[in-house]
Scaffold this active site. Structure first.
Site, PDB file in Angstrom:
ATOM      1  N   LYS A 123      -9.714  30.679  37.378  1.00  0.00           N
ATOM      2  CA  LYS A 123      -8.528  31.465  37.034  1.00  0.00           C
ATOM      3  C   LYS A 123      -8.255  31.432  35.532  1.00  0.00           C
ATOM      4  O   LYS A 123      -8.492  30.423  34.866  1.00  0.00           O
ATOM      5  CB  LYS A 123      -7.306  30.930  37.790  1.00  0.00           C
ATOM      6  CG  LYS A 123      -7.511  30.818  39.291  1.00  0.00           C
ATOM      7  CD  LYS A 123      -6.294  30.240  39.979  1.00  0.00           C
ATOM      8  CE  LYS A 123      -6.621  29.842  41.409  1.00  0.00           C
ATOM      9  NZ  LYS A 123      -7.371  28.581  41.503  1.00  0.00           N
ATOM     10  N   TYR A 157      -6.647  23.472  35.691  1.00  0.00           N
ATOM     11  CA  TYR A 157      -6.886  22.234  36.411  1.00  0.00           C
ATOM     12  C   TYR A 157      -7.700  21.227  35.601  1.00  0.00           C
ATOM     13  O   TYR A 157      -7.713  20.039  35.914  1.00  0.00           O
ATOM     14  CB  TYR A 157      -7.620  22.494  37.728  1.00  0.00           C
ATOM     15  CG  TYR A 157      -6.931  23.439  38.664  1.00  0.00           C
ATOM     16  CD1 TYR A 157      -5.575  23.764  38.528  1.00  0.00           C
ATOM     17  CD2 TYR A 157      -7.628  24.025  39.711  1.00  0.00           C
ATOM     18  CE1 TYR A 157      -4.952  24.640  39.387  1.00  0.00           C
ATOM     19  CE2 TYR A 157      -7.014  24.900  40.585  1.00  0.00           C
ATOM     20  CZ  TYR A 157      -5.681  25.219  40.418  1.00  0.00           C
ATOM     21  OH  TYR A 157      -5.074  26.091  41.270  1.00  0.00           O
ATOM     22  N   HIS A 192      -3.880  33.954  36.763  1.00  0.00           N
ATOM     23  CA  HIS A 192      -3.280  32.827  37.467  1.00  0.00           C
ATOM     24  C   HIS A 192      -1.795  33.000  37.789  1.00  0.00           C
ATOM     25  O   HIS A 192      -1.310  32.490  38.796  1.00  0.00           O
ATOM     26  CB  HIS A 192      -3.474  31.556  36.620  1.00  0.00           C
ATOM     27  CG  HIS A 192      -3.447  30.290  37.416  1.00  0.00           C
ATOM     28  ND1 HIS A 192      -4.125  29.165  37.029  1.00  0.00           N
ATOM     29  CD2 HIS A 192      -2.844  29.950  38.573  1.00  0.00           C
ATOM     30  CE1 HIS A 192      -3.934  28.198  37.914  1.00  0.00           C
ATOM     31  NE2 HIS A 192      -3.148  28.653  38.854  1.00  0.00           N
ATOM     32  N   ASP A 233     -12.777  26.664  44.719  1.00  0.00           N
ATOM     33  CA  ASP A 233     -11.693  27.305  43.971  1.00  0.00           C
ATOM     34  C   ASP A 233     -11.198  26.343  42.891  1.00  0.00           C
ATOM     35  O   ASP A 233     -10.826  25.205  43.180  1.00  0.00           O
ATOM     36  CB  ASP A 233     -10.547  27.663  44.910  1.00  0.00           C
ATOM     37  CG  ASP A 233      -9.394  28.335  44.190  1.00  0.00           C
ATOM     38  OD1 ASP A 233      -9.362  29.584  44.171  1.00  0.00           O
ATOM     39  OD2 ASP A 233      -8.536  27.627  43.629  1.00  0.00           O
TER      40      ASP A 233
END
Length: 294
Positions: free
Chosen positions: A90, A65, A123, A60
């Site tokens: 996401k 990120y 998200h 994931d």
């Protein structure tokens, strides 16, 4: 372990026999995944170790990120075929909107080095577009997600941090029900009303921060149960989440912690002990709180 778990199937390629959860479209998502971190908190070696040594097949991540391109290298080094992995990423809110959503998906695929995503998530329910409400932007964005799904670029689509009102609005505005809703879930934050709502609509509930960013590990109840079952506090939290029927994605950059987090399928918590942890809910968030978003 509850009726919800009856439909779980075994992953034939997973060394640890991790179960999967059926989605409404017939796909099966691994019940345990590896979450990844933001800039500065990513470990290439840990991801490779998780895939090669721990039976992890579910990764994931998210554009936010900043490690999609790093994951491409780890996935390639692991040696696994693309079809043996479940890859989730996401869409970040700066890319919301019809055309920008489709472009962002292509860019995430390129960074990850894949031709398709197993799961693509919106998200966050909020959006900041002049002259448009968050609801309007969510609907516009979701129409693009539906198109990506229909074209096969995303094998499943879902949302993250969406509450019942957000999901109800999406139901009125769009055609395809999200396959997954990924939300904060741990002993202090157990949004059972939202879980029940998702189950009624056949939306798989996926939980992040299962250890409450470490806060749950020092709670006396968790420590007592760890001693009772001769397990670690982290294993108690993860096993509790999974037995509650939640797809669970703990995050770690340490191989030994990842190994520990994966060793949760060879024991079960008694129903009374599940209830002990259930009653720890106090509503606290260790991550984002989407409650104020309309």
């Amino acid at each position: 372990m509850g009726a919800f778990l009856v439909g779980w199937r075994r992953l034939s390629m997973a060394a640890l026999g991790a179960p999967t959860v059926p989605l409404s479209n017939g796909l099966n998502i691994p019940a345990l995944g590896l979450g990844t971190s933001h800039y500065g908190g990513y470990s290439h070696d840990a991801v490779v170790y998780a895939l090669q040594k721990c039976g992890i097949r579910h990764i994931d991540t998210a554009k936010r990120y900043g490690c999609e391109s790093l994951l491409q290298k780890a996935i390639q080094e692991s040696g696994f075929k693309r079809e043996d992995l479940w890859i989730t990423t996401k869409l970040w809110l700066s890319d919301y909107g019809y055309e920008t959503t489709k472009q962002a998906c292509l860019e995430s695929c390129k960074r990850l080095g894949v031709e398709y995503l197993d799961l693509y998530l919106v998200h966050w329910p909020d959006a900041h577009f002049p002259g448009k409400s968050s609801r309007d932007i969510r609907a516009e964005t979701w129409r693009a997600m539906e198109e990506l799904y229909e074209k096969g670029l995303c094998r499943s689509i879902g949302v993250s941090n969406f509450l019942i009102d957000h999901l109800e609005q999406l139901k009125e505005d769009c055609q395809i029900t999200p396959h997954v809703n990924q939300v904060e879930y741990h002993p202090f934050q157990r949004p059972q009303e939202l879980v029940n709502y998702c189950r009624r609509r056949n939306i798989v509930f996926e939980g992040y921060c299962p250890l409450a960013k470490g806060e749950a590990l020092s709670h006396p109840n968790i420590i007592q149960l760890a001693k009772k079952y001769a397990r670690t506090p982290a294993q108690i939290c993860i096993r509790w989440s999974i037995q509650n029927g939640i797809v669970t994605i703990p995050k770690s950059t340490k191989p030994e912690r990842i190994q520990e987090n994966c060793q949760v399928f060879d024991f079960s918590l008694a129903e009374d002990d599940i209830d002990i942890v259930n009653r720890m809910h106090d509503g606290r968030h260790v991550s984002w709180d989407p409650t104020p978003i309309v």
